[in-house]
Design a protein around this motif. Structure first.
Motif, mmCIF file in Angstrom:
data_model
loop_
_atom_site.group_PDB
_atom_site.id
_atom_site.type_symbol
_atom_site.label_atom_id
_atom_site.label_comp_id
_atom_site.label_asym_id
_atom_site.label_seq_id
_atom_site.Cartn_x
_atom_site.Cartn_y
_atom_site.Cartn_z
ATOM 1 N N PRO A 199 0.856 -1.188 0.000
ATOM 2 C CA PRO A 199 0.000 0.000 0.000
ATOM 3 C C PRO A 199 0.896 1.244 0.000
ATOM 4 O O PRO A 199 1.911 1.283 0.685
ATOM 5 C CB PRO A 199 -0.773 -0.119 1.313
ATOM 6 C CG PRO A 199 -0.709 -1.566 1.666
ATOM 7 C CD PRO A 199 0.601 -2.064 1.126
ATOM 8 N N ALA A 200 0.517 2.215 -0.783
ATOM 9 C CA ALA A 200 1.358 3.404 -0.932
ATOM 10 C C ALA A 200 0.652 4.629 -0.370
ATOM 11 O O ALA A 200 -0.573 4.702 -0.331
ATOM 12 C CB ALA A 200 1.676 3.618 -2.409
ATOM 13 N N SER A 201 1.461 5.598 0.037
ATOM 14 C CA SER A 201 0.913 6.887 0.455
ATOM 15 C C SER A 201 0.301 7.551 -0.778
ATOM 16 O O SER A 201 0.641 7.196 -1.916
ATOM 17 C CB SER A 201 2.025 7.767 1.024
ATOM 18 O OG SER A 201 2.894 8.161 -0.020
ATOM 19 N N PRO A 202 -0.570 8.516 -0.586
ATOM 20 C CA PRO A 202 -1.142 9.213 -1.748
ATOM 21 C C PRO A 202 -0.068 9.821 -2.656
ATOM 22 O O PRO A 202 -0.194 9.768 -3.877
ATOM 23 C CB PRO A 202 -2.021 10.300 -1.114
ATOM 24 C CG PRO A 202 -2.396 9.741 0.220
ATOM 25 C CD PRO A 202 -1.185 8.955 0.672
ATOM 26 N N ASN A 203 0.986 10.391 -2.060
ATOM 27 C CA ASN A 203 2.067 10.970 -2.878
ATOM 28 C C ASN A 203 2.788 9.903 -3.683
ATOM 29 O O ASN A 203 3.070 10.090 -4.868
ATOM 30 C CB ASN A 203 3.067 11.718 -1.992
ATOM 31 C CG ASN A 203 2.506 13.001 -1.448
ATOM 32 O OD1 ASN A 203 1.637 13.617 -2.046
ATOM 33 N ND2 ASN A 203 2.989 13.400 -0.284
ATOM 34 N N ALA A 204 3.095 8.763 -3.061
ATOM 35 C CA ALA A 204 3.791 7.680 -3.749
ATOM 36 C C ALA A 204 2.914 7.081 -4.851
ATOM 37 O O ALA A 204 3.393 6.780 -5.949
ATOM 38 C CB ALA A 204 4.215 6.596 -2.759
ATOM 39 N N GLU A 205 1.634 6.935 -4.574
ATOM 40 C CA GLU A 205 0.701 6.414 -5.582
ATOM 41 C C GLU A 205 0.607 7.364 -6.765
ATOM 42 O O GLU A 205 0.587 6.935 -7.928
ATOM 43 C CB GLU A 205 -0.678 6.190 -4.954
ATOM 44 C CG GLU A 205 -1.698 5.625 -5.903
ATOM 45 C CD GLU A 205 -1.335 4.269 -6.484
ATOM 46 O OE1 GLU A 205 -1.700 4.008 -7.657
ATOM 47 O OE2 GLU A 205 -0.693 3.466 -5.790
ATOM 48 N N LEU A 233 9.264 3.267 -10.405
ATOM 49 C CA LEU A 233 8.507 2.031 -10.207
ATOM 50 C C LEU A 233 9.281 1.041 -9.340
ATOM 51 O O LEU A 233 8.681 0.319 -8.540
ATOM 52 C CB LEU A 233 8.157 1.419 -11.561
ATOM 53 C CG LEU A 233 7.330 2.323 -12.472
ATOM 54 C CD1 LEU A 233 7.071 1.650 -13.814
ATOM 55 C CD2 LEU A 233 6.035 2.771 -11.810
ATOM 56 N N VAL A 234 10.600 1.023 -9.473
ATOM 57 C CA VAL A 234 11.435 0.173 -8.603
ATOM 58 C C VAL A 234 11.238 0.604 -7.160
ATOM 59 O O VAL A 234 11.134 -0.246 -6.261
ATOM 60 C CB VAL A 234 12.925 0.272 -9.013
ATOM 61 C CG1 VAL A 234 13.830 -0.355 -7.966
ATOM 62 C CG2 VAL A 234 13.145 -0.386 -10.371
ATOM 63 N N CYS A 235 11.151 1.899 -6.917
ATOM 64 C CA CYS A 235 10.907 2.396 -5.549
ATOM 65 C C CYS A 235 9.577 1.867 -5.022
ATOM 66 O O CYS A 235 9.472 1.493 -3.867
ATOM 67 C CB CYS A 235 10.932 3.910 -5.516
ATOM 68 S SG CYS A 235 12.574 4.623 -5.720
ATOM 69 N N ALA A 236 8.564 1.846 -5.881
ATOM 70 C CA ALA A 236 7.255 1.341 -5.462
ATOM 71 C C ALA A 236 7.349 -0.129 -5.070
ATOM 72 O O ALA A 236 6.715 -0.565 -4.097
ATOM 73 C CB ALA A 236 6.240 1.514 -6.588
ATOM 74 N N LEU A 237 8.151 -0.892 -5.768
ATOM 75 C CA LEU A 237 8.327 -2.313 -5.442
ATOM 76 C C LEU A 237 9.180 -2.489 -4.201
ATOM 77 O O LEU A 237 8.951 -3.395 -3.414
ATOM 78 C CB LEU A 237 8.957 -3.060 -6.618
ATOM 79 C CG LEU A 237 8.132 -3.122 -7.901
ATOM 80 C CD1 LEU A 237 8.955 -3.765 -9.009
ATOM 81 C CD2 LEU A 237 6.834 -3.856 -7.689
#
Length: 157
Positions: free
Chosen positions: A19-25, A149-153
């Motif tokens: 799950p991501a923060s709104p900023n990260a999403e 996207l790597v950061c998101a993973l």
């Protein structure tokens, strides 16, 4: 950019995402949109593009699962995350600082943090380009967007 040496679509492995923060999403959505709009992505020794990329993380490695538009695998390349782990952590930290600063800091402080964030993002795009060299050829803008996207993973790992 050749019409064949590009990504037609990028999919993030849902099992690898946290799950991501709104900023990260928001950043993730922008990176995906921008990648679909403009990118440079060529597989060494192949000319079967445009390509579809499934990006996933497994056992501390980043998986680039590339297929052609018919769904036939072109290459599955694993990249150790160790090469990028420090950059990811530093980038996530500076993004947090930036997001906090835009609420309370002076414009000059926000600008300074943003310059550092952009510089680190460029460095990470270059590191990703070098790590994939000889297997998957990308340009800096594609590297920057893939790094987002790597950061998101990475957040999940």
């Amino acid at each position: 950019m050749s019409e064949r040496n590009r990504l037609a679509d990028v999919i993030l492995d849902e099992a690898s995402l946290a799950p991501a923060s709104p900023n990260a999403e928001h950043e993730r959505r922008i990176a995906l949109f921008d990648l679909k709009e403009s990118n440079s992505f060529a597989i060494a020794g192949e000319d079967r593009g445009p390509y579809l990329l499934l990006l996933a993380q497994s056992d501390g490695r980043l998986a680039f699962d590339v297929t052609d538009e018919a769904g036939e695998r072109v290459v599955l390349h694993h990249l150790p995350m160790s090469a990028m782990r420090k950059l990811v952590k530093d980038y996530l930290m500076i993004c947090d600082s930036y997001n906090n600063a835009i609420r309370t800091a002076a414009p000059s402080q926000i600008e300074a943090i943003d310059m550092g964030r952009r510089g680190l993002h460029n460095e990470a795009g270059e590191v990703l380009m070098e790590a994939l060299a000889g297997k998957i050829e990308i340009d800096l803008e594609t590297g920057r967007r893939l790094f987002t996207l790597v950061c998101a993973l990475h957040v999940r790992a």
